[in-house]
Design a protein around this motif. Structure first.
Motif, PDB file in Angstrom:
ATOM      1  N   VAL A  34       0.833  -1.203   0.000  1.00 14.45           N
ATOM      2  CA  VAL A  34       0.000   0.000   0.000  1.00 14.45           C
ATOM      3  C   VAL A  34       0.871   1.258   0.000  1.00 14.45           C
ATOM      4  N   ASN A  35       1.940   1.256   0.797  1.00 14.94           N
ATOM      5  CA  ASN A  35       2.808   2.438   0.863  1.00 14.94           C
ATOM      6  C   ASN A  35       3.525   2.672  -0.462  1.00 14.94           C
ATOM      7  N   TRP A  36       3.837   1.596  -1.177  1.00 13.67           N
ATOM      8  CA  TRP A  36       4.462   1.749  -2.491  1.00 13.67           C
ATOM      9  C   TRP A  36       3.508   2.458  -3.448  1.00 13.67           C
ATOM     10  N   TRP A  37       2.243   2.062  -3.428  1.00 10.24           N
ATOM     11  CA  TRP A  37       1.260   2.717  -4.290  1.00 10.24           C
ATOM     12  C   TRP A  37       1.059   4.167  -3.878  1.00 10.24           C
ATOM     13  N   LYS A  38       1.074   4.430  -2.564  1.00  7.00           N
ATOM     14  CA  LYS A  38       0.901   5.790  -2.078  1.00  7.00           C
ATOM     15  C   LYS A  38       2.060   6.696  -2.494  1.00  7.00           C
ATOM     16  N   SER A  39       3.222   6.099  -2.728  1.00  4.72           N
ATOM     17  CA  SER A  39       4.423   6.884  -3.003  1.00  4.72           C
ATOM     18  C   SER A  39       4.475   7.448  -4.417  1.00  4.72           C
ATOM     19  N   ASN A  40       3.569   7.017  -5.279  1.00  3.31           N
ATOM     20  CA  ASN A  40       3.551   7.565  -6.641  1.00  3.31           C
ATOM     21  C   ASN A  40       2.227   8.288  -6.896  1.00  3.31           C
ATOM     22  N   THR A  41       2.192   9.032  -7.969  1.00  2.50           N
ATOM     23  CA  THR A  41       1.007   9.836  -8.285  1.00  2.50           C
ATOM     24  C   THR A  41       0.235   9.295  -9.482  1.00  2.50           C
ATOM     25  N   GLU A  42       0.527   8.046  -9.869  1.00  3.44           N
ATOM     26  CA  GLU A  42      -0.047   7.488 -11.090  1.00  3.44           C
ATOM     27  C   GLU A  42      -1.377   6.770 -10.868  1.00  3.44           C
ATOM     28  N   ARG A  43      -1.853   6.764  -9.636  1.00  4.86           N
ATOM     29  CA  ARG A  43      -3.122   6.095  -9.292  1.00  4.86           C
ATOM     30  C   ARG A  43      -3.101   4.624  -9.695  1.00  4.86           C
ATOM     31  N   VAL A  44      -2.044   3.946  -9.263  1.00  5.66           N
ATOM     32  CA  VAL A  44      -1.916   2.503  -9.462  1.00  5.66           C
ATOM     33  C   VAL A  44      -2.345   1.813  -8.171  1.00  5.66           C
ATOM     34  N   ALA A  45      -3.331   0.948  -8.261  1.00  3.13           N
ATOM     35  CA  ALA A  45      -3.833   0.256  -7.076  1.00  3.13           C
ATOM     36  C   ALA A  45      -4.883  -0.757  -7.507  1.00  3.13           C
ATOM     37  N   VAL A  46      -5.349  -1.551  -6.554  1.00  5.03           N
ATOM     38  CA  VAL A  46      -6.482  -2.450  -6.774  1.00  5.03           C
ATOM     39  C   VAL A  46      -7.461  -2.278  -5.613  1.00  5.03           C
ATOM     40  N   ALA A  47      -8.651  -2.785  -5.801  1.00  9.44           N
ATOM     41  CA  ALA A  47      -9.675  -2.633  -4.766  1.00  9.44           C
ATOM     42  C   ALA A  47      -9.353  -3.442  -3.522  1.00  9.44           C
ATOM     43  N   VAL A  48      -8.832  -4.667  -3.702  1.00  9.89           N
ATOM     44  CA  VAL A  48      -8.578  -5.529  -2.545  1.00  9.89           C
ATOM     45  C   VAL A  48      -7.244  -6.261  -2.668  1.00  9.89           C
ATOM     46  N   ILE A  49      -6.651  -6.538  -1.509  1.00  8.92           N
ATOM     47  CA  ILE A  49      -5.433  -7.328  -1.388  1.00  8.92           C
ATOM     48  C   ILE A  49      -5.744  -8.477  -0.439  1.00  8.92           C
ATOM     49  N   ILE A  50      -5.216  -9.663  -0.730  1.00  5.19           N
ATOM     50  CA  ILE A  50      -5.472 -10.837   0.109  1.00  5.19           C
ATOM     51  C   ILE A  50      -4.173 -11.320   0.749  1.00  5.19           C
ATOM     52  N   GLY A  51      -4.146 -11.356   2.085  1.00  5.06           N
ATOM     53  CA  GLY A  51      -2.983 -11.811   2.823  1.00  5.06           C
ATOM     54  C   GLY A  51      -2.852 -13.326   2.820  1.00  5.06           C
ATOM     55  N   LYS A  52      -1.704 -13.811   3.282  1.00  2.14           N
ATOM     56  CA  LYS A  52      -1.446 -15.252   3.296  1.00  2.14           C
ATOM     57  C   LYS A  52      -2.493 -16.009   4.114  1.00  2.14           C
ATOM     58  N   ASP A  53      -2.994 -15.367   5.174  1.00  2.94           N
ATOM     59  CA  ASP A  53      -3.980 -16.024   6.024  1.00  2.94           C
ATOM     60  C   ASP A  53      -5.405 -15.866   5.498  1.00  2.94           C
ATOM     61  N   GLY A  54      -5.533 -15.287   4.320  1.00  2.00           N
ATOM     62  CA  GLY A  54      -6.852 -15.112   3.718  1.00  2.00           C
ATOM     63  C   GLY A  54      -7.540 -13.811   4.063  1.00  2.00           C
ATOM     64  N   THR A  55      -6.919 -12.984   4.904  1.00  2.00           N
ATOM     65  CA  THR A  55      -7.515 -11.695   5.258  1.00  2.00           C
ATOM     66  C   THR A  55      -7.673 -10.832   4.005  1.00  2.00           C
TER      67      THR A  55
END
Length: 227
Positions: free
Chosen positions: A44-65
């Motif tokens: 998330v911080n990597w996406w926040k560090s640029n101004t290109e509006r690169v992101a996705v709606a959801v991220i899934i952690g190893k535990d399924g969160t």
């Protein structure tokens, strides 16, 4: 089978200027993996560090969160579309980012086998055949004897991640009427995907230079049994 529990979704404080806060009709879903460790904040911080509006709606952690950055009806750039790919397939270019929902699975992606016979994440500096020993060896490995997109091994998606993917896909099928049919051409450049056909695809469906997601047998079985 369990249904998606909206109360268990972790909402990330993601700046509104990092995505397009407009509601858009959704026709497609794209599966990605992050090529990272299991630290959602680093992604998330990597996406926040640029101004290109690169992101996705959801991220899934190893535990399924499931971590939600913004509403699935909103959008950001997550495909890095290349006009040449559309031209090579005689398909008019369109911003598929806008009509699609992106899912990122926290995963190291392509791996390289070291002389100690263990698998390690590949270096990010363009040397895909060099293992990054600093990241530590990966134990859960899906091997591809004939290779897939330049790699012979990938970190496996966990069963908890796949279950969360299943729940999300079924939820968005009901919400946006996105069909759950298995698109067998999703593991290579897909004319269905490029043309904006409604359905479920992966990043490799629209980019020749990407390797997410890889065709792990458990993921394929999941996609084939969604209906």
């Amino acid at each position: 089978m369990a249904e998606l529990d909206l109360n268990k979704i972790v909402h990330i404080d993601f700046p509104e200027n990092q995505y397009f806060n407009e509601s858009v009709e959704k026709k497609q879903i794209y599966l990605h993996h992050t090529v990272s460790n299991d630290n959602v904040n680093s992604v998330v911080n990597w996406w926040k560090s640029n101004t290109e509006r690169v992101a996705v709606a959801v991220i899934i952690g190893k535990d399924g969160t499931i971590y939600q950055l913004y509403g699935s009806d909103k959008w950001a750039y997550h495909l890095g579309l290349q006009i040449q790919t559309f031209q090579e397939n005689n398909i008019p270019f369109q911003w598929l980012d806008k009509i699609s929902i992106g899912i990122e699975i926290l995963n190291w992606g392509g791996l390289v086998k070291h002389s100690d016979n263990n698998w390690y994440p590949a270096l990010w500096n363009g040397r895909a055949n060099v293992p990054n020993l600093k990241c530590g060896k990966i134990d859960e490995v899906q091997e591809y004897p004939n290779g897939f997109r330049g790699y012979y091994g990938f970190e496996k998606y966990t069963s908890a991640q796949l279950e969360s993917v299943r729940q999300l896909l079924r939820f968005w099928n009901k919400k946006y009427n996105i069909p759950l049919d298995y698109n067998s051409d999703m593991w290579a450049i897909s004319k269905k995907a490029l043309s904006g056909k409604s359905g479920i695809f992966t990043h490799v469906s629209v980019r020749k230079d990407k390797s997410d997601c890889h065709p792990q047998i458990e993921l394929i079985e999941l996609l084939k049994t969604l209906k």
